[in-house]
Design a protein around this motif. Structure first.
Motif, PDB file in Angstrom:
ATOM      1  N   LYS A 521      23.457  74.140  56.168  1.00 18.25           N
ATOM      2  CA  LYS A 521      23.343  75.881  56.144  1.00 18.25           C
ATOM      3  C   LYS A 521      24.603  76.101  56.262  1.00 18.25           C
ATOM      4  N   ARG A 522      25.383  75.663  57.162  1.00 14.99           N
ATOM      5  CA  ARG A 522      26.900  76.291  57.164  1.00 14.99           C
ATOM      6  C   ARG A 522      27.723  75.283  57.795  1.00 14.99           C
ATOM      7  N   VAL A 523      28.991  75.246  57.235  1.00 17.11           N
ATOM      8  CA  VAL A 523      30.203  74.310  57.800  1.00 17.11           C
ATOM      9  C   VAL A 523      31.164  75.384  58.551  1.00 17.11           C
ATOM     10  N   ILE A 524      31.405  75.063  59.632  1.00 18.85           N
ATOM     11  CA  ILE A 524      32.240  75.813  60.653  1.00 18.85           C
ATOM     12  C   ILE A 524      33.797  75.700  59.913  1.00 18.85           C
ATOM     13  N   PRO A 525      34.319  76.711  59.471  1.00 18.56           N
ATOM     14  CA  PRO A 525      35.781  76.617  59.017  1.00 18.56           C
ATOM     15  C   PRO A 525      36.718  75.696  59.756  1.00 18.56           C
ATOM     16  N   LEU A 526      37.458  74.887  59.231  1.00 17.03           N
ATOM     17  CA  LEU A 526      38.634  74.089  59.866  1.00 17.03           C
ATOM     18  C   LEU A 526      39.865  75.059  59.661  1.00 17.03           C
ATOM     19  N   PRO A 527      40.944  74.627  60.580  1.00 17.43           N
ATOM     20  CA  PRO A 527      42.039  75.745  60.602  1.00 17.43           C
ATOM     21  C   PRO A 527      43.123  74.881  59.754  1.00 17.43           C
ATOM     22  N   GLU A 528      42.976  74.784  58.595  1.00 11.91           N
ATOM     23  CA  GLU A 528      43.603  73.908  57.710  1.00 11.91           C
ATOM     24  C   GLU A 528      45.387  74.630  57.452  1.00 11.91           C
ATOM     25  N   GLU A 529      45.158  76.051  57.189  1.00 12.06           N
ATOM     26  CA  GLU A 529      46.701  76.666  57.209  1.00 12.06           C
ATOM     27  C   GLU A 529      47.244  76.698  58.528  1.00 12.06           C
ATOM     28  N   GLU A 530      46.394  76.643  59.514  1.00  9.36           N
ATOM     29  CA  GLU A 530      47.073  76.974  60.898  1.00  9.36           C
ATOM     30  C   GLU A 530      47.551  75.613  61.202  1.00  9.36           C
ATOM     31  N   LEU A 531      47.078  74.457  60.878  1.00  7.97           N
ATOM     32  CA  LEU A 531      47.863  73.199  61.116  1.00  7.97           C
ATOM     33  C   LEU A 531      49.062  72.855  60.570  1.00  7.97           C
ATOM     34  N   GLU A 532      49.473  73.590  59.308  1.00 11.53           N
ATOM     35  CA  GLU A 532      50.573  73.397  58.747  1.00 11.53           C
ATOM     36  C   GLU A 532      51.728  73.925  59.397  1.00 11.53           C
ATOM     37  N   LYS A 533      51.721  74.776  60.719  1.00 15.09           N
ATOM     38  CA  LYS A 533      52.605  75.221  61.143  1.00 15.09           C
ATOM     39  C   LYS A 533      53.357  74.139  62.317  1.00 15.09           C
ATOM     40  N   TYR A 534      52.520  73.104  62.276  1.00 13.58           N
ATOM     41  CA  TYR A 534      52.936  72.150  63.323  1.00 13.58           C
ATOM     42  C   TYR A 534      53.376  70.901  62.642  1.00 13.58           C
ATOM     43  N   VAL A 535      54.350  70.065  63.159  1.00 11.97           N
ATOM     44  CA  VAL A 535      54.808  68.756  62.903  1.00 11.97           C
ATOM     45  C   VAL A 535      53.564  67.842  62.944  1.00 11.97           C
ATOM     46  N   GLY A 536      53.060  67.744  63.806  1.00 10.16           N
ATOM     47  CA  GLY A 536      51.580  67.081  64.228  1.00 10.16           C
ATOM     48  C   GLY A 536      50.929  67.308  65.418  1.00 10.16           C
ATOM     49  N   LEU A 537      49.549  66.784  65.564  1.00 19.59           N
ATOM     50  CA  LEU A 537      48.836  66.835  66.583  1.00 19.59           C
ATOM     51  C   LEU A 537      49.006  65.731  67.337  1.00 19.59           C
ATOM     52  N   PRO A 538      48.382  65.541  68.522  1.00 16.48           N
ATOM     53  CA  PRO A 538      48.162  66.923  69.540  1.00 16.48           C
ATOM     54  C   PRO A 538      49.380  67.706  70.015  1.00 16.48           C
ATOM     55  N   ASN A 539      49.151  68.777  70.328  1.00  9.72           N
ATOM     56  CA  ASN A 539      50.032  69.856  71.067  1.00  9.72           C
ATOM     57  C   ASN A 539      49.460  70.524  72.262  1.00  9.72           C
ATOM     58  N   GLU A 540      50.125  71.669  72.662  1.00  8.98           N
ATOM     59  CA  GLU A 540      49.648  72.476  73.880  1.00  8.98           C
ATOM     60  C   GLU A 540      48.177  73.051  73.481  1.00  8.98           C
ATOM     61  N   VAL A 541      47.838  73.121  72.354  1.00 12.75           N
ATOM     62  CA  VAL A 541      46.696  73.794  71.761  1.00 12.75           C
ATOM     63  C   VAL A 541      45.612  73.023  71.212  1.00 12.75           C
ATOM     64  N   TYR A 542      46.198  71.770  70.534  1.00 14.21           N
ATOM     65  CA  TYR A 542      45.098  70.971  69.910  1.00 14.21           C
ATOM     66  C   TYR A 542      45.372  69.715  70.742  1.00 14.21           C
ATOM     67  N   PRO A 543      44.056  69.348  71.321  1.00 12.99           N
ATOM     68  CA  PRO A 543      43.997  68.347  72.179  1.00 12.99           C
ATOM     69  C   PRO A 543      43.986  66.764  71.760  1.00 12.99           C
ATOM     70  N   SER A 544      43.826  66.763  70.424  1.00 18.83           N
ATOM     71  CA  SER A 544      43.604  65.428  69.775  1.00 18.83           C
ATOM     72  C   SER A 544      44.371  65.368  68.440  1.00 18.83           C
ATOM     73  N   ASP A 545      44.638  64.425  67.771  1.00 18.67           N
ATOM     74  CA  ASP A 545      45.187  64.268  66.641  1.00 18.67           C
ATOM     75  C   ASP A 545      44.194  64.406  65.441  1.00 18.67           C
ATOM     76  N   HIS A 546      42.999  64.559  65.919  1.00 17.69           N
ATOM     77  CA  HIS A 546      41.848  64.730  64.804  1.00 17.69           C
ATOM     78  C   HIS A 546      41.325  66.163  65.048  1.00 17.69           C
ATOM     79  N   ILE A 547      40.778  66.775  64.193  1.00 18.85           N
ATOM     80  CA  ILE A 547      40.023  68.074  64.201  1.00 18.85           C
ATOM     81  C   ILE A 547      38.425  67.807  64.121  1.00 18.85           C
ATOM     82  N   ALA A 548      37.661  68.456  64.951  1.00 17.58           N
ATOM     83  CA  ALA A 548      36.181  68.291  65.163  1.00 17.58           C
ATOM     84  C   ALA A 548      35.667  68.879  63.777  1.00 17.58           C
ATOM     85  N   LEU A 549      34.693  67.980  63.160  1.00 14.75           N
ATOM     86  CA  LEU A 549      33.768  68.624  62.035  1.00 14.75           C
ATOM     87  C   LEU A 549      32.704  69.237  62.944  1.00 14.75           C
TER      88      LEU A 549
END
Length: 558
Positions: A521-549
């Motif tokens: 019915k719906r896929v909750i949008p992933l923050p793809e453009e937002e991620l590209e601001k960072y060298v990598g994950l995790p960081n202060e606002v992303y708790p994992s190196d993966h993104i939840a689907l």
């Protein structure tokens, strides 16, 4: 004061090690050394004595290089004896095998080096590694990290906790494996002292470790990008609709004492910080079913299980391979589902113990190097079967985290194939048991496989082309057919990123659903453009190196 020598069986290498702390003066040479002598377990006591003597000669030679004639040193008489001290002392024969020596009761045996006697302890406990977290936050409990001992029973071992402002004067504050850090500990270093104890109640030498930094105050949590995703998940779904989440939350096992994520501040890498964000993120999705990978055993038992229960979930957890400190979790809303069964399949164990995999195992045995690699893995499939309370549907959920190595596509393919075989088997069994219900299969997790790769192709197409390189591993076995009939599609498609680190960025995570049985019915949008601001994950606002689907799914009409 009684002195001890330690004789241990090193099971991994099948060797025997003698350890003696020698502190003495020999012909004006001060010796203060821990002597380690290692021989094969099939060798003799004489071999061990000779090896120990050569070690001592080497030490004396190194310490007296400028004052002694080296040829003279090699002729020194260095008496080393093993004696059984009963009514009359008896020197043990050099012909005794070390295997025999390890099996005997040596409570009355001593090692004599020069004129010093050492009581011989067989397989006494030894702490091989122990550490404390890089960051300690007040109001959270702490326990030793990477605690590993030989012949050590953790439950019998003794732990003492101390605190100090200057690492000189220490105050005892605890005497258990865990220590609950309080606000009163702010600014203090913590020290844990462990006395290892074996199952036979033999006590080993104490070890201690001091925290690298003093206890810190837990910071205020920031606003995180996942809160934007929460705008899409405020509603609670009903009847035929349900929200599904899969998420690799990054185990503390792979962050502590490891520089893989050196771009992330230690304060944000600490599990006590990250788990707060992870829970906040999960709760905000209002999901009906949650599957997680890389869940720390300790964090499940002390945090996630209780916190998710408070939100109305039943959680089931399996340690990866039944032995690692991280594993797989499936949580479901108890208001919407009845839990029928749950179990874990360890691929390397199941392939030679379950009848359904016997032909595959026969095939694998013909490729010895591949078999050896496959059998070393702890990779697992968690299977959870749910009965929906609102509609006549049974849901079989497969949750996995396939082998990670980039050059091990074939291992992942075999693991994926085994998963489809087993999920198909469970589906058929449920269809026989619940004849008036539709049985659906959802297969999710971290597949360590990018879109377009063989694992993804196999799962979505149901087969592997005969001309594919995969079959080169199985020359002469053209009759084998890697197929499944689950008719999978990827519910969230192939996002640009689900894993985002400084040296690897790709889509590795999927939610596979059965085409024609469940629709998206719906896929909750992933923050793809937002991620590209960072060298990598995790960081202060992303708790994992993966993104939840996260996606909203719907059962099609019966």
């Amino acid at each position: 004061m009684e002195k001890f020598a330690h004789l241990r069986h090193l099971e991994i290498t099948n060797q025997c090690e003698l350890v003696v702390q020698l502190n003495m003066v020999f012909q004006d040479i001060h010796i203060d050394e821990e002597i380690h002598s290692v021989r094969n377990i099939e060798d003799t006591l004489g071999s061990l004595r000779t090896h120990t003597r050569n070690k001592l000669i080497k030490i004396i030679t190194d310490k007296s290089a400028e004052t002694k004639d080296q040829s003279e040193i090699s002729t020194y008489n260095i008496p080393i004896l093993f004696k059984r001290k009963l009514k009359h002392s008896k020197v043990l024969s050099d012909d005794i095998s070390l295997k025999t020596l390890l099996l005997e009761d040596l409570g009355k045996t001593v090692v004599v080096i020069f004129d010093q006697e050492f009581k011989l302890l067989v397989n006494p406990p030894l702490i091989k590694s122990i550490n404390l977290p890089s960051i300690l936050y007040a109001t959270f409990s702490v326990q030793p990290l990477k605690f590993y001992g030989l012949f050590t029973d953790k439950s019998s071992s003794e732990f003492s906790w101390f605190r100090s402002k200057d690492k000189i004067t220490w105050e005892k504050v605890g005497s258990a494996y865990d220590y609950p850090i309080s606000e009163d500990d702010l600014g203090y270093y913590l020290k844990v002292v462990c006395i290892p104890v074996s199952q036979k109640k033999i006590r080993g030498s104490p070890v201690e470790i001091i925290s690298p930094r003093p206890v810190q105050k837990f910071p205020e949590l920031p606003r995180c990008p996942f809160e934007v995703r929460h705008e899409y998940t405020k509603d609670l779904l009903q009847t035929k609709d349900f929200r599904f989440v899969t998420y690799n939350i990054l185990s503390n096992r792979y962050t502590e004492l490891n520089d893989t994520f050196s771009y992330c501040p230690l304060e944000a890498l600490a599990i006590d910080y990250r788990k707060q964000l992870i829970l906040k993120e999960l709760v905000g999705y209002n999901a009906d079913i949650i599957c997680l990978q890389e869940v720390d055993n300790r964090e499940f038992n002390t945090y996630f299980n209780t916190k998710l229960a408070d939100e109305g979930y039943i959680s089931k957890y399996h340690r990866k391979g039944n032995n690692l400190t991280e594993g797989l979790l499936c949580a479901m809303k108890k208001s919407r589902y009845k839990l029928l069964s749950y179990q874990q399949l360890v691929y390397a164990n199941a392939i030679h113990t379950k009848k359904m995999f016997a032909p595959l195992y026969s095939l694998l045995k013909k490729e010895q190097s591949l078999k050896n690699l496959f059998m070393k893995q702890s990779t697992s499939l968690q299977t959870t079967v749910l009965k929906c309370k609102e509609v006549k549907r049974i849901v079989v959920i497969g949750n996995t985290h396939l082998y990670y190595h980039p050059d091990a596509t074939t291992v992942r393919l075999i693991q994926a194939y085994m998963a489809t075989m087993y999920l198909s088997y469970v589906k058929e069994r449920m269809e026989q048991e619940w004849k008036n219900f539709v049985v659906d299969v959802i297969f999710c997790g971290d597949f360590n496989s990018s879109p377009g790769g063989l694992v993804y192709k196999f799962l979505c197409e149901g087969t592997i082309p005969r001309d594919d390189e995969f079959h080169l591993y199985f020359s002469g076995n053209a009759q084998w057919n890697f197929t499944h009939k689950l008719n999978f599609i990827s519910a969230c498609g192939t996002p640009k990123y689900t894993n985002y680190t400084n040296d690897f960025k790709s889509c590795l995570d999927y939610i596979f659903i059965q085409r024609g049985e469940i629709e998206v019915k719906r896929v909750i949008p992933l923050p793809e453009e937002e991620l590209e601001k960072y060298v990598g994950l995790p960081n202060e606002v992303y708790p994992s190196d993966h993104i939840a689907l996260v996606c909203d799914l719907q059962f099609k009409q019966n």
